[in-house]
Design a protein around this motif. Sequence first.
Motif, short mmCIF file in Angstrom:
data_model
loop_
_atom_site.label_atom_id
_atom_site.label_comp_id
_atom_site.label_asym_id
_atom_site.label_seq_id
_atom_site.Cartn_x
_atom_site.Cartn_y
_atom_site.Cartn_z
N GLN A 192 0.84 -1.19 0.00
CA GLN A 192 0.00 0.00 0.00
C GLN A 192 0.88 1.25 0.00
OE1 GLN A 192 -3.34 -0.04 -0.20
NE2 GLN A 192 -3.23 -2.26 -0.32
N PRO A 193 0.45 2.30 -0.70
CA PRO A 193 1.25 3.53 -0.67
C PRO A 193 1.23 4.13 0.73
CG PRO A 193 -0.83 3.89 -1.83
CD PRO A 193 -0.73 2.41 -1.52
N ALA A 194 2.33 4.73 1.10
CA ALA A 194 2.42 5.37 2.42
C ALA A 194 1.48 6.56 2.46
CB ALA A 194 3.85 5.82 2.67
N ALA A 195 0.93 6.81 3.64
CA ALA A 195 0.07 7.98 3.82
C ALA A 195 0.90 9.23 3.58
CB ALA A 195 -0.52 7.99 5.23
N PRO A 196 0.32 10.22 2.93
CA PRO A 196 1.11 11.43 2.68
C PRO A 196 1.48 12.10 4.00
CG PRO A 196 -1.20 11.77 2.09
CD PRO A 196 -1.04 10.32 2.44
N ALA A 197 2.68 12.62 4.06
CA ALA A 197 3.13 13.32 5.26
C ALA A 197 2.35 14.62 5.39
CB ALA A 197 4.62 13.60 5.17
N ALA A 198 1.99 14.95 6.62
CA ALA A 198 1.29 16.20 6.87
C ALA A 198 2.26 17.35 6.67
CB ALA A 198 0.72 16.22 8.28
N GLY A 199 1.80 18.35 5.97
CA GLY A 199 2.67 19.50 5.69
C GLY A 199 2.72 20.45 6.87
N PRO A 200 3.64 21.40 6.79
CA PRO A 200 3.75 22.40 7.85
C PRO A 200 2.51 23.30 7.87
CG PRO A 200 5.17 22.97 6.01
CD PRO A 200 4.60 21.62 5.71
N LEU A 201 2.35 24.02 8.96
CA LEU A 201 1.23 24.95 9.07
C LEU A 201 1.38 26.06 8.03
CD1 LEU A 201 1.03 25.40 12.94
CD2 LEU A 201 -0.33 23.87 11.51
N SER A 202 0.26 26.49 7.50
CA SER A 202 0.28 27.61 6.57
C SER A 202 0.38 28.92 7.36
CB SER A 202 -1.01 27.63 5.73
OG SER A 202 -2.12 27.96 6.55
N GLU A 203 0.75 29.98 6.68
CA GLU A 203 0.79 31.30 7.32
C GLU A 203 -0.60 31.68 7.83
OE1 GLU A 203 3.44 33.17 8.13
OE2 GLU A 203 4.63 31.49 7.37
N GLU A 204 -1.64 31.27 7.08
CA GLU A 204 -3.02 31.55 7.50
C GLU A 204 -3.35 30.81 8.79
OE1 GLU A 204 -7.61 30.91 5.94
OE2 GLU A 204 -5.96 30.69 4.51
N ASP A 205 -2.93 29.53 8.90
CA ASP A 205 -3.16 28.78 10.14
C ASP A 205 -2.46 29.43 11.31
OD1 ASP A 205 -4.79 26.79 9.01
OD2 ASP A 205 -3.08 25.51 8.51
N ILE A 206 -1.22 29.84 11.12
CA ILE A 206 -0.46 30.49 12.20
C ILE A 206 -1.15 31.79 12.62
CG2 ILE A 206 1.73 31.62 12.76
CD1 ILE A 206 3.08 29.42 10.99
N ALA A 207 -1.59 32.58 11.66
CA ALA A 207 -2.28 33.83 11.97
C ALA A 207 -3.58 33.57 12.72
CB ALA A 207 -2.55 34.62 10.69
N THR A 208 -4.33 32.53 12.33
CA THR A 208 -5.58 32.19 13.00
C THR A 208 -5.33 31.78 14.44
OG1 THR A 208 -6.59 31.52 10.92
CG2 THR A 208 -7.58 30.63 12.93
N ILE A 209 -4.31 30.97 14.67
CA ILE A 209 -3.97 30.51 16.02
C ILE A 209 -3.54 31.70 16.88
CG2 ILE A 209 -2.29 29.16 17.34
CD1 ILE A 209 -2.47 27.09 14.95
N LYS A 210 -2.71 32.59 16.34
CA LYS A 210 -2.29 33.77 17.09
C LYS A 210 -3.48 34.66 17.43
CE LYS A 210 2.55 34.28 15.79
NZ LYS A 210 3.56 35.17 15.20
N SER A 211 -4.38 34.84 16.50
CA SER A 211 -5.57 35.66 16.74
C SER A 211 -6.43 35.07 17.85
CB SER A 211 -6.38 35.81 15.46
OG SER A 211 -7.56 36.54 15.70
N LEU A 212 -6.59 33.77 17.83
CA LEU A 212 -7.38 33.10 18.87
C LEU A 212 -6.77 33.38 20.24
CD1 LEU A 212 -9.63 31.14 19.79
CD2 LEU A 212 -8.00 29.27 19.39
N ALA A 213 -5.46 33.21 20.37
CA ALA A 213 -4.80 33.38 21.67
C ALA A 213 -4.66 34.84 22.07
CB ALA A 213 -3.42 32.71 21.63
N GLU A 214 -4.22 35.67 21.15
CA GLU A 214 -3.86 37.04 21.51
C GLU A 214 -5.04 38.00 21.54
OE1 GLU A 214 0.76 37.07 19.98
OE2 GLU A 214 -0.72 38.11 18.75
N THR A 215 -6.09 37.70 20.80
CA THR A 215 -7.22 38.63 20.72
C THR A 215 -8.51 38.01 21.23
OG1 THR A 215 -6.17 39.66 18.80
CG2 THR A 215 -8.50 40.15 19.15
N GLU A 216 -8.94 36.93 20.60
CA GLU A 216 -10.26 36.38 20.89
C GLU A 216 -10.40 35.91 22.34
OE1 GLU A 216 -11.47 33.62 17.74
OE2 GLU A 216 -10.07 34.69 16.43
N ILE A 217 -9.46 35.10 22.83
CA ILE A 217 -9.55 34.60 24.21
C ILE A 217 -9.51 35.77 25.19
CG2 ILE A 217 -8.35 33.25 25.99
CD1 ILE A 217 -9.59 31.36 24.03
#
Length: 167
Positions: free
Chosen positions: A19-44
Amino acid sequence: ACRATLTAFAFALASTACQPAAPAAGPLSEEDIATIKSLAETEIVEMLLAKDWAAFAAAFTEDALRMPPNEPMQRGRAVIEEWAAASWEPLTFTEGTQTVIQVDGRGDLAYAVSSYSFTVEVPGIPEPVQDVGNGLVILRKQPDGAWLVSVSIYTSDQPLPPTGPDS
């Protein structure tokens, strides 16, 4: 019968090995990083200042695990909301900041390290109280693209108040 079982097992093993190996998960996108920072720094921070315990709890996964300092572990969004409403409702958050120091992850799993500072008015204490500390959250990306906190642990830099007969 034993030989047939071994042959079937060998065939099953060989077919899964091809069976082919499962594709490796890629790094976080800049959009994901910005969303996570917004959640922590602003929304919470805004949720705490507004005492919006339902929104605060909604930032966690249904089965989230929260580990506050000097208290038992909490599991589940409903428990987290109940705890926040009971423990923080008497307080008035007058100022608050949270600064993300590091974000990393792969695919739908990320972590964020942050530092925080909150000032609260506590009933029965004449002066506002400031708490400064650090936190670590593990987040999971949801099917709709939102990032929710799956595990949260934070520590206060403030010493515990003295206890005992001499305090």
